[in-house]
Design an enzyme around this catalytic site. Sequence first.
Site, short mmCIF file in Angstrom:
data_model
loop_
_atom_site.label_atom_id
_atom_site.label_comp_id
_atom_site.label_asym_id
_atom_site.label_seq_id
_atom_site.Cartn_x
_atom_site.Cartn_y
_atom_site.Cartn_z
N GLY A 26 0.80 -1.23 0.00
CA GLY A 26 0.00 0.00 0.00
C GLY A 26 0.83 1.27 0.00
CE LYS A 44 -10.50 5.20 -16.59
NZ LYS A 44 -11.50 6.03 -16.93
NE ARG A 84 3.37 -10.05 -0.59
CZ ARG A 84 2.28 -9.45 -0.15
NH1 ARG A 84 1.56 -10.02 0.79
NH2 ARG A 84 1.89 -8.30 -0.64
P1 ADP Z 1 -1.30 -8.67 1.87
O1 ADP Z 1 -0.42 -9.85 1.98
O2 ADP Z 1 -2.60 -8.87 2.48
O3 ADP Z 1 -1.39 -8.02 0.52
P2 ADP Z 1 0.04 -6.32 2.67
O4 ADP Z 1 -0.07 -5.82 1.29
O5 ADP Z 1 -0.42 -5.47 3.79
O6 ADP Z 1 -0.67 -7.69 2.85
O7 ADP Z 1 1.55 -6.73 2.88
C1 ADP Z 1 1.93 -7.76 3.77
C2 ADP Z 1 3.17 -7.36 4.48
O8 ADP Z 1 4.23 -7.21 3.58
C3 ADP Z 1 3.07 -6.07 5.25
O9 ADP Z 1 3.79 -6.21 6.44
C4 ADP Z 1 3.71 -5.06 4.30
O10 ADP Z 1 4.25 -3.99 5.01
C5 ADP Z 1 4.76 -5.91 3.66
N1 ADP Z 1 5.09 -5.55 2.27
C6 ADP Z 1 4.37 -5.81 1.18
N2 ADP Z 1 5.00 -5.43 0.07
C7 ADP Z 1 6.19 -4.90 0.45
C8 ADP Z 1 7.32 -4.33 -0.24
N3 ADP Z 1 7.36 -4.24 -1.57
N4 ADP Z 1 8.35 -3.88 0.51
C9 ADP Z 1 8.32 -4.00 1.84
N5 ADP Z 1 7.30 -4.53 2.54
C10 ADP Z 1 6.24 -4.98 1.87
P1 ADP Z 2 0.34 -2.60 -3.46
O1 ADP Z 2 1.40 -3.27 -4.27
O2 ADP Z 2 0.88 -1.58 -2.54
O3 ADP Z 2 -0.59 -3.59 -2.84
P2 ADP Z 2 -1.71 -2.11 -5.47
O4 ADP Z 2 -1.35 -1.76 -6.87
O5 ADP Z 2 -2.15 -3.51 -5.22
O6 ADP Z 2 -0.48 -1.75 -4.53
O7 ADP Z 2 -2.83 -1.11 -4.94
C1 ADP Z 2 -3.23 -1.08 -3.59
C2 ADP Z 2 -4.57 -0.37 -3.44
O8 ADP Z 2 -4.48 0.97 -3.97
C3 ADP Z 2 -5.73 -0.99 -4.18
O9 ADP Z 2 -6.34 -2.02 -3.44
C4 ADP Z 2 -6.65 0.20 -4.39
O10 ADP Z 2 -7.39 0.49 -3.23
C5 ADP Z 2 -5.68 1.33 -4.64
N1 ADP Z 2 -5.41 1.51 -6.08
C6 ADP Z 2 -4.30 1.11 -6.75
N2 ADP Z 2 -4.37 1.44 -8.06
C7 ADP Z 2 -5.55 2.07 -8.24
C8 ADP Z 2 -6.22 2.66 -9.38
N3 ADP Z 2 -5.68 2.69 -10.59
N4 ADP Z 2 -7.43 3.23 -9.17
C9 ADP Z 2 -8.01 3.21 -7.94
N5 ADP Z 2 -7.44 2.67 -6.85
C10 ADP Z 2 -6.22 2.11 -6.98
#
Ligand code: ADP
Ligand code: ADP
Length: 478
Positions: free
Chosen positions: A165, A201, A292
């Site tokens: 996030g 977008k 993962r």
């Molecule tokens: P989920 O596995 O539900 O998608 P999160 O997106 O919250 O959970 O990420 C799981 C854990 O991995 C969290 O502790 C987050 O801070 C860590 N994490 C995820 N992606 C990265 C990254 N690219 N670099 C460092 N920490 C990450």
């Molecule tokens: P991360 O690798 O940190 O998990 P994601 O690309 O999966 O990042 O995006 C995390 C969250 O950010 C999504 O669940 C959504 O709520 C928001 N998000 C990401 N991209 C978009 C987009 N193009 N439009 C709207 N919301 C977005």
Amino acid sequence: MKILVANRGEIAIRLIRAIQELGYEAVAVYETPDEMSRHIRIADEAILLGDGPRCDYLNIEKMIRAAKKSDACAIHPGYGFLAENPFFAKACVAAGIVFIGPTTEVIANLGNKVIARKIMAEAGIPMVPGTQNLKQGKEGIADALAFAAEYGYPIMLKATSGGGGRGIRRIETDAQMREQIPVARAEALAAFNDDSVYLEKVIINPKHVEVQILADSQGKTVHLGTRDCSIQRRNQKLIEIAPSMIKNQPLLDEICQTAVRAAKAANYLNAGTVEFLIDQEYKYYFMEINTRVQVEHTVTEMITGIDIVRNQINIAFGKPLSFSQEDVQIRGHAIEVRINAEDPKNDFMPEGGKKVSVYRSTGGFGVRLDGFVYQGYIIPEVYDSLLVKLTVHGFTWEETVGRLRRCLKNFAIRGPKTTIPFYENIAREKDFVNGDFDTSYIETHPHIFFYDDDSSEVGKLAGLIAEIHYAKENPFAG
Ligand code: ADP
Ligand code: ADP
Ligand code: MG
């Protein structure tokens, strides 16, 4: 045979349980600030990596050395830390240790959102319109402004190597775009060691729906249905639900099929999650693949009865999946809440450094707890604030929500403030109860922040009495 768990906290315990159930021995690792963690105690063996904090859990060399020292033949990375680091996967293979996860190449490709989008575009997977990596300097800014002119604001500015996030910014104007690109680059470089950024977008108030995948080395790829992770704060998940509550089964089936196609296009191996956004017209768009086990894998395990971590280990040892797509049956509903040591009323400020003076958990039919803290535990300030995940399973949605409410009411953690009372409000809130939520839920329901948080004199006294009453409990019970 031994397997090393290269992680901490609740996920380390989750992994150790699966390892021991398979008849293997589990080797835990830890840093000095984590000395009180329960994962050290339930493992068959524990190795101190160093004083940390955090740097030892991220140290590839030390991790490999610990595996060698304990004679572990495989490493499970969990989530976070080294889990999505292709150099770690590579180092394991080079040292003759099985890495429990996808191949180095898959991790490297999918960890880069721009490369992942390219692979998916070639496979014809629907996705949000977006750019390549923005060029450095003025040229990149000019291209960004042109993209914004074509699609209109708001626009998402994303770190190409981002995760958890972090590294996501919503941009509303040209001036903001000019100003934020260099800031985003600097932040991405510091956080992810890569200053690449790109644009997408914005989908307005989407639902976040993801699909759990398992793929074995014999070429079989199955999905375990959908999860809804729309209840987020700052793009980070708080509550996860399985299956998605969207009342359109053909659409959900199609998304699952698309996820399998996406996994195959990426040559996917082991467990992974294909994330999608769904717009208000119920069109769906690929977002990313997480290579993962995820925090929220528990909800899928509850509705399918399939142990994802056990399958991860078997797949890594080259075993074929013991079931096929037709065997995967979705039963009922599951909800996971991430109980964090945070104060929701104070912008979710972490409550690290505090002692858990009372820890009284709950149980019963359809209740699962994945945690690692206990009464007397002092929360280290240097790690994330997740204390325990509460997952409830029920036959109907109504029953599941009722179970969640009951469990939250019974769950008592004193010392740090936690997200429990905040979730209690959500579990009573009308839209949540109706299964109607998208990623704007938290900001559009401000009344969920109003609750009594026991900071009153009466609340403190009740806490003290409870503390005395439960002080004699075995701290490692439950
Ligand atoms: P989920 O596995 O539900 O998608 P999160 O997106 O919250 O959970 O990420 C799981 C854990 O991995 C969290 O502790 C987050 O801070 C860590 N994490 C995820 N992606 C990265 C990254 N690219 N670099 C460092 N920490 C990450
Ligand atoms: P991360 O690798 O940190 O998990 P994601 O690309 O999966 O990042 O995006 C995390 C969250 O950010 C999504 O669940 C959504 O709520 C928001 N998000 C990401 N991209 C978009 C987009 N193009 N439009 C709207 N919301 C977005
Ligand atoms: Mg994501």
